[in-house]
Design a protein around this motif. Sequence first.
Motif, short mmCIF file in Angstrom:
data_model
loop_
_atom_site.label_atom_id
_atom_site.label_comp_id
_atom_site.label_asym_id
_atom_site.label_seq_id
_atom_site.Cartn_x
_atom_site.Cartn_y
_atom_site.Cartn_z
N ALA A 69 0.77 -1.17 0.07
CA ALA A 69 0.01 -0.03 -0.09
C ALA A 69 0.81 0.97 -0.17
CB ALA A 69 -0.92 0.05 1.11
N LYS A 70 0.53 2.18 -0.97
CA LYS A 70 1.32 3.40 -0.92
C LYS A 70 0.18 4.35 -0.47
CE LYS A 70 3.80 6.15 -4.15
NZ LYS A 70 4.09 6.42 -5.71
N GLU A 71 0.67 5.02 0.74
CA GLU A 71 -0.28 5.99 1.54
C GLU A 71 0.17 7.50 1.25
OE1 GLU A 71 -2.03 2.83 4.73
OE2 GLU A 71 -0.48 4.20 5.32
N PHE A 85 -4.34 8.46 6.96
CA PHE A 85 -3.55 8.01 5.76
C PHE A 85 -4.59 7.77 4.64
CE2 PHE A 85 -1.73 6.08 9.36
CZ PHE A 85 -0.09 6.61 9.29
N LYS A 86 -4.30 8.47 3.57
CA LYS A 86 -5.14 8.04 2.20
C LYS A 86 -4.15 7.22 1.38
CE LYS A 86 -7.19 10.06 -1.70
NZ LYS A 86 -7.46 11.55 -2.35
N ILE A 87 -5.04 5.91 1.01
CA ILE A 87 -4.35 4.86 0.24
C ILE A 87 -4.27 5.41 -1.19
CG2 ILE A 87 -4.08 2.56 -0.44
CD1 ILE A 87 -5.26 2.16 2.44
N LYS A 100 -9.43 5.26 3.03
CA LYS A 100 -8.55 6.02 4.23
C LYS A 100 -8.62 5.34 5.58
CE LYS A 100 -9.90 10.66 2.90
NZ LYS A 100 -10.49 11.93 3.20
#
Length: 152
Positions: A69-71, A85-87, A100
């Motif tokens: 996951a890139k957040e 955090f927003k993925i 999120k």
Amino acid sequence: MGLKGKLTAQIEMRAGGDVFHELFRFTPHQIPKMSPTTIQGCDLHQGEWGTVGSVIIWNYTHDGKPKVAKEVIEAIDEEKRSVTFKIVEGNLMELYKAIKASFHVETTSDVDLVTWTLEYEKLKDDVEDPLTLLGVCIKLTKDIESHHLKTT
């Protein structure tokens, strides 16, 4: 059945809510040592640890499979001891249009409670709600607590 949803879980943190918040805010790259079966890597991709707009890449295990996951850190509130955090990329984006993850720490009657919230929008109606992902957050919280209780 709706495409948008919100899941919440609250866990008592005997090791201290400040410890939990500070860990996620400033040193999340230490989390794989505390919960190696859940988190295998946490790397800063852009920005600085603990700042809004920074990008973090997580390698984790979900439903028994390795995931990425890139957040983006969307919000930090010191008073509420919260991080959102927003993925933006990764395996979850195959199922969700938006997702999120946030937590906040509250203290009531000398008990610290960590509350995780997942807000999401599914790509299709037949996509499962991310209950098992919320389970990952709960397990992670308990692993961090166990790690800190052993070292204190």
